[in-house]
Design a protein around this motif. Structure first.
Motif, mmCIF file in Angstrom:
data_model
loop_
_atom_site.group_PDB
_atom_site.id
_atom_site.type_symbol
_atom_site.label_atom_id
_atom_site.label_comp_id
_atom_site.label_asym_id
_atom_site.label_seq_id
_atom_site.Cartn_x
_atom_site.Cartn_y
_atom_site.Cartn_z
ATOM 1 N N ILE A 7 0.833 -1.200 0.000
ATOM 2 C CA ILE A 7 0.000 0.000 0.000
ATOM 3 C C ILE A 7 0.873 1.257 0.000
ATOM 4 O O ILE A 7 0.524 2.286 -0.573
ATOM 5 N N GLY A 8 2.055 1.145 0.595
ATOM 6 C CA GLY A 8 2.995 2.273 0.598
ATOM 7 C C GLY A 8 3.438 2.611 -0.819
ATOM 8 O O GLY A 8 3.506 3.783 -1.199
ATOM 9 N N GLN A 9 3.710 1.554 -1.603
ATOM 10 C CA GLN A 9 4.112 1.812 -2.992
ATOM 11 C C GLN A 9 2.972 2.462 -3.764
ATOM 12 O O GLN A 9 3.188 3.367 -4.561
ATOM 13 N N ILE A 10 1.772 1.989 -3.487
ATOM 14 C CA ILE A 10 0.628 2.578 -4.201
ATOM 15 C C ILE A 10 0.437 4.038 -3.790
ATOM 16 O O ILE A 10 0.122 4.899 -4.610
ATOM 17 N N ALA A 11 0.684 4.321 -2.528
ATOM 18 C CA ALA A 11 0.579 5.710 -2.075
ATOM 19 C C ALA A 11 1.560 6.574 -2.842
ATOM 20 O O ALA A 11 1.253 7.691 -3.259
ATOM 21 N N GLU A 12 2.750 6.036 -3.061
ATOM 22 C CA GLU A 12 3.754 6.804 -3.784
ATOM 23 C C GLU A 12 3.312 7.034 -5.234
ATOM 24 O O GLU A 12 3.388 8.140 -5.736
ATOM 25 N N ILE A 13 2.835 5.956 -5.863
ATOM 26 C CA ILE A 13 2.451 6.056 -7.266
ATOM 27 C C ILE A 13 1.309 7.054 -7.458
ATOM 28 O O ILE A 13 1.267 7.811 -8.411
ATOM 29 N N THR A 14 0.379 7.052 -6.524
ATOM 30 C CA THR A 14 -0.829 7.867 -6.713
ATOM 31 C C THR A 14 -0.758 9.199 -5.987
ATOM 32 O O THR A 14 -1.689 9.985 -6.049
ATOM 33 N N ASN A 15 0.352 9.423 -5.278
ATOM 34 C CA ASN A 15 0.446 10.652 -4.507
ATOM 35 C C ASN A 15 -0.640 10.722 -3.436
ATOM 36 O O ASN A 15 -1.177 11.788 -3.150
ATOM 37 N N GLY A 16 -0.959 9.568 -2.868
ATOM 38 C CA GLY A 16 -2.079 9.507 -1.933
ATOM 39 C C GLY A 16 -1.627 9.692 -0.485
ATOM 40 O O GLY A 16 -0.463 9.511 -0.144
ATOM 41 N N GLN A 17 -2.587 10.053 0.339
ATOM 42 C CA GLN A 17 -2.311 10.219 1.758
ATOM 43 C C GLN A 17 -2.855 9.005 2.498
ATOM 44 O O GLN A 17 -4.024 8.662 2.348
ATOM 45 N N LYS A 18 -1.993 8.395 3.310
ATOM 46 C CA LYS A 18 -2.360 7.116 3.915
ATOM 47 C C LYS A 18 -2.944 7.316 5.309
ATOM 48 O O LYS A 18 -2.428 8.088 6.102
ATOM 49 N N PHE A 19 -4.031 6.613 5.597
ATOM 50 C CA PHE A 19 -4.617 6.628 6.939
ATOM 51 C C PHE A 19 -4.731 5.191 7.427
ATOM 52 O O PHE A 19 -5.200 4.332 6.691
ATOM 53 N N GLY A 20 -4.313 4.968 8.657
ATOM 54 C CA GLY A 20 -4.462 3.627 9.218
ATOM 55 C C GLY A 20 -3.174 2.843 9.123
ATOM 56 O O GLY A 20 -2.236 3.211 8.422
ATOM 57 N N GLU A 21 -3.145 1.736 9.887
ATOM 58 C CA GLU A 21 -1.962 0.879 9.938
ATOM 59 C C GLU A 21 -1.791 0.155 8.613
ATOM 60 O O GLU A 21 -2.750 -0.304 8.024
ATOM 61 N N SER A 22 -0.542 0.012 8.176
ATOM 62 C CA SER A 22 -0.316 -0.700 6.924
ATOM 63 C C SER A 22 -0.627 -2.172 7.069
ATOM 64 O O SER A 22 -0.270 -2.792 8.058
ATOM 65 N N GLU A 23 -1.282 -2.710 6.076
ATOM 66 C CA GLU A 23 -1.510 -4.158 5.987
ATOM 67 C C GLU A 23 -0.190 -4.803 5.606
ATOM 68 O O GLU A 23 0.595 -4.220 4.868
ATOM 69 N N LYS A 24 0.017 -6.020 6.083
ATOM 70 C CA LYS A 24 1.261 -6.657 5.670
ATOM 71 C C LYS A 24 1.133 -7.309 4.297
ATOM 72 O O LYS A 24 2.100 -7.511 3.600
ATOM 73 N N GLU A 81 -15.644 3.766 13.021
ATOM 74 C CA GLU A 81 -15.489 2.351 13.361
ATOM 75 C C GLU A 81 -14.660 1.582 12.329
ATOM 76 O O GLU A 81 -14.268 0.449 12.564
ATOM 77 N N LEU A 82 -14.379 2.199 11.180
ATOM 78 C CA LEU A 82 -13.598 1.487 10.157
ATOM 79 C C LEU A 82 -12.112 1.810 10.259
ATOM 80 O O LEU A 82 -11.272 1.133 9.679
ATOM 81 N N LYS A 83 -11.813 2.869 10.995
ATOM 82 C CA LYS A 83 -10.446 3.384 10.981
ATOM 83 C C LYS A 83 -9.408 2.345 11.390
ATOM 84 O O LYS A 83 -8.308 2.313 10.855
ATOM 85 N N SER A 84 -9.767 1.473 12.324
ATOM 86 C CA SER A 84 -8.775 0.505 12.788
ATOM 87 C C SER A 84 -8.809 -0.772 11.959
ATOM 88 O O SER A 84 -8.006 -1.660 12.149
ATOM 89 N N LYS A 85 -9.765 -0.876 11.063
ATOM 90 C CA LYS A 85 -9.938 -2.150 10.361
ATOM 91 C C LYS A 85 -9.327 -2.190 8.971
ATOM 92 O O LYS A 85 -9.239 -3.254 8.368
ATOM 93 N N ALA A 86 -8.984 -1.036 8.418
ATOM 94 C CA ALA A 86 -8.472 -1.039 7.045
ATOM 95 C C ALA A 86 -7.582 0.177 6.824
ATOM 96 O O ALA A 86 -7.592 1.118 7.616
#
Ligand code: PLP
Length: 822
Positions: A7-24, A81-86
């Motif tokens: 998801i980190g790579q996708i954030a870089e590609i899309t210039n996106g802002q990440k919220f929440g813990e990274s999925e492994k 309620e979704l913030k911690s789940k995804a």
């Protein structure tokens, strides 16, 4: 997909802002449709805002399903309620982000990418080239006609590591769209099929349209085009380096000089290349369009280094086939999805999705052949069994030797036959009843024989309905509306002849809000076939109120007397009913007059068992400029009456006035809802957006017999048809009982055979009619188009002094309806 990404790579590609813990988990699938997610934890859902739905609304249920990564619009408020789940990635524009990910995936593919654009033949050239190249390469290609801003990314995600060449189709409908496609596709080899005048409205001129399409090839190595296309070739030659152009022509001097010899069956095509090498191919068709398409495919295959013998082998597997996905009536109330020209996973997925959208039947059955894709069977069938998991199939009938391995990966009932012949030997049609059956097989399996066995006999005349065109028209009207305006679709009179149940089902999946029928029994049929949208009944007869109540249909109430009748029914039966009020503002057909408002208000206040769902009026001349003032008077009167009633009706009561023409002519009077009719079916009656709609239906029949007649003979009843100089006539299997109006007799009407006009000769009979085919090369069994692309309903209606509405609704129910996605 070529490369799994974090998801980190996708954030870089899309210039996106990440919220929440990274999925492994790495992301291996990108989906825009919540129903298509196979491995939730390895998927990224991209929420797009479309005309029919906003992808963001599916997010809570997707997170519940276990989807761990979501790409959303920056103003989306992530529910607490979704913030911690995804993990959520916020971007400015989710569609652009999807395209950036596609561009990245494309950059990971180092093998050749072929891209096709042009006005006609894109999909056919892609399919044929794919078939031909598969003799030598492992080919990825866009499924069906996925060629748009969203279709292209999805096609790119279908490219896998072991593919050796990718073929991607690109389509644009207005200026400025190609840049994004070109950025993603970056083709090495281009094919420009041809240029037509279709979809001209998004462009200022033909030249502008050509230049827009050419942007696709700005960084390509080679571009294949036809030098004989006078409006296209000079523009290409001015704009590209000579070394990259591969022109073909029927005149000498091109890179490939072509000559075509028509044979008894099919044709022979000979190419002389500029280096004087000669190549000869035999093709199974002889019409100019198919020959043009196969020419493009052959030259592309030669350019990619495929040997002529191998290309010929690929061609031998082709036929001039019907490659559409069609929905047909099967025996014993079954419904068939005919996909007998499918040979890959991407196509299978499109077909399964289409199956998913059909109304419920007893069982879901898939008849599937070996896929005949290059690549290892283990991999292919592992992917198949993964794919089918999410479609709740009851039975799979596998045909072929490789597909047997699927049994392990499928939890339902599985049967295997080693060949189509073996299946046909034991295929008892009576096994099937009220089932939904998808028949999908690679070309060599000849599954049309299976379809033939299971379908209802179709003779002569058919009405073919293009569900994609229906979607296109629906979206055209949606675009004219404010986002909050609801759409009621009129499916009265058998959905203007198109077939109420299938069309209503399709509308349900497209996101219509309401349906309307003329009479109660039309509504009952829809309910019995599982249609669940709210349904208004325009003209419910008194004795059908009970049926309305039983089937949850909402009657229109148009007089004080009828109001009282409904009320007494409710009181006597302890029921409550939703109704609609028709206000007469000038139509003088049904409805409350302005001077009856007090009485109506009284009734509303007393009738506590009656819920007024909506209040509407109907315009008498929205399609005609000369009635503009009267329409405005009607609308003003409606507004007045509305303000009188508002006080005593609940807030949520819907007000509506506009029909198709009204939507176009009076956009400021949308109120809460509009009532779409004829426009959905492809006729824009005001003429303002004449070319924006697509024709949704084609009425076709076949020639039963050809006769050569000497000079002086007459044709048909009353000897009305006269062949002064003799000639040739064709007898068609359609007559006035099928809905082919008798007023088309004696040259008033014509049909299209092989694209040429054949005028009606003599009087139209009950079940047949005769057309003049003098000079045409036709035989019994050939197809004749009564109307559709090439013969507009409007023109036909004008010819006999009626309106398109009448022609559409006159088509008899004995004419079989066939639905397809193109
Ligand atoms: C048929 C009908 C429509 C739809 O009209 P079109 O011209 O086909 O769009 C709308 N409202 C009412 C009341 C109708 O009867």
């Amino acid at each position: 997909m070529l490369k799994s990404l974090s998801i980190g790579q996708i954030a870089e590609i899309t210039n996106g802002q990440k919220f929440g813990e990274s999925e492994k988990n790495l992301i291996a699938q990108i989906a825009i449709d919540s129903r298509q997610i196979i491995h939730p934890s390895q998927s990224l859902f991209v929420a797009l805002k479309g005309a029919k739905a906003d992808g963001h609304s599916f997010i809570p249920s997707l997170v519940d399903l276990g989807v761990g990564n979501l790409l959303v619009h920056f103003d989306y408020v992530i529910p607490e309620e979704l913030k911690s789940k995804a993990v959520f990635l916020k971007v400015d524009d989710t569609r652009k982000a999807l395209q950036k990910i596609a561009a990245f995936q494309r950059s990971q593919f180092e093998k050749p990418v072929v891209s096709i654009t042009g006005s006609n033949g894109k999909t056919i050239v892609k399919e044929w080239l794919g078939q031909i190249l598969s003799q030598k390469f492992h080919v990825a290609k866009s499924p069906k006609s996925y060629n748009s801003q969203v279709g292209v990314p999805l096609s790119i995600f279908g490219i896998e590591e072991d593919h050796q060449v990718a073929i991607l189709e690109a389509g644009v409908s207005k200026s400025g769209e190609m840049d994004a496609l070109a950025e993603m596709i970056r083709p090495n080899l281009g094919i420009f099929t041809n240029i037509g005048t279709a979809h001209q409205e998004g462009f200022e001129s033909l030249e502008q349209k050509i230049l827009e399409k050419l942007k696709l090839f700005k960084n390509s190595d080679f571009l294949i085009y036809c030098r004989d296309q006078k409006s296209l070739a000079p523009i290409i030659e001015r704009n590209f380096r000579e070394e990259m152009l591969i022109g073909w022509s029927d005149q000498a001097g091109a890179d490939f000089t072509r000559s075509v010899k028509l044979l008894e069956k099919g044709a022979k095509i000979i190419f002389v290349k500029s280096d004087l090498n000669t190549y000869t191919f035999q093709v199974p068709f002889s019409d100019p369009a198919s020959i043009e398409n196969i020419t493009h495919a052959i030259i592309a295959a030669l350019t990619l280094g495929q040997a002529a013998e191998s290309i010929q082998k690929g061609i031998d597997h082709l036929k001039s086939i019907d490659m559409r996905l069609t929905l047909k009536s099967g025996i014993n109330d079954s419904l068939l999805i005919d996909d007998t020209y499918n040979n890959d996973l991407a196509g299978l997925k499109v077909a399964l999705d289409f199956m998913q959208q059909q109304r419920p039947k007893k069982r879901k059955i898939l008849i599937l052949s070996d896929l005949l894709q290059q690549g290892s069977p283990e991999r292919i069938y592992a992917a198949v069994s993964e794919l089918i998991q999410s479609y709740q199939l009851d039975l799979i009938i596998g045909v072929g030797t490789e597909i047997a391995v699927l049994e392990k990966g499928f939890s339902g009932k599985f049967e295997n036959y080693s060949s189509s012949e073996k299946l046909l030997e034991s295929l008892d049609p009576e096994r099937f009843s009220n089932d939904l059956i998808l028949i999908t097989g690679a070309r060599p399996f000849g599954f049309e024989r299976v379809v033939n066995r299971l379908q209802q006999r179709i003779h002569g005349t058919t009405l073919e309905i293009n569900l994609n065109a229906l979607t296109h028209n629906f979206n055209f009207y949606k675009k004219q509306l404010k986002p909050k305006t609801k759409v009621m679709v009129m499916v009265k009179a058998f959905a203007y002849g198109g077939g109420a149940v299938e069309i209503a089902n399709h509308l349900q999946t497209m996101g219509a809000d309401y349906l309307a029928v003329a009479f109660t029994d039309e509504g009952v049929i829809l309910r019995k076939h599982g249609i669940s949208l709210p349904i208004m009944v325009l003209n419910p007869l008194e004795e059908t109120i009970e049926l309305c109540s039983e089937f949850d249909l909402e009657p229109v109430v148009f007089s004080p007397e009828f109001y009282k009748t409904v009320q007494s029914f409710c009181e006597a039966n302890g029921k409550s009913i939703s109704i609609h009020l028709d206000l007469d503002t000038g139509m003088h057909r049904l409805g409350f007059e302005e001077n009856q408002l007090d009485e109506l208000k009284q009734l509303i206040s007393n009738g506590n068992k009656i819920q007024v769902a909506s209040v509407y009026t109907h315009l008498v001349g929205a399609d005609e400029e000369i009635h503009r003032d009267f329409s405005l008077e009607q609308l003003e009167r409606f507004k007045r009456m509305k303000s009188e009633l508002e006080g005593i009706l609940p807030e949520k009561t819907l007000f509506h006035a506009l029909n198709s023409a009204g939507i176009v002519a009076f956009p400021e009077f949308q109120f809460d809802m509009v009532r779409l009719g004829i426009g959905l079916y492809g006729v824009e009656v005001t003429g303002k957006y004449g070319t924006s709609l697509r024709s949704i239906s084609t009425l076709k029949t076949t020639i039963s017999q050809i006769k050569e007649l000497p000079a002086g003979e007459t044709v048909g009843y009353s000897r009305k048809g006269m062949l002064k100089d003799g000639g040739k006539i064709g007898t068609l299997s359609i007559g006035y009982a099928d809905g082919y109006d008798r007023r088309f007799s004696n040259g008033k009407g014509y049909v299209l055979i092989q694209g040429k006009k054949a005028p009606v000769i003599g009087n139209v009979c009950m079940d047949m009619c005769m057309v003049d085919v003098t000079g045409l090369d036709v035989k019994a069994g050939d197809e004749a188009i009564i109307y559709g692309e090439g013969i507009s309903l409007k023109e036909l209606a004008d010819r006999i002094g009626t309106i398109p509405y009448e022609l559409l609704t006159n088509i008899s129910t004995r004419v079989k309806r066939i639905y397809y996605l193109d």
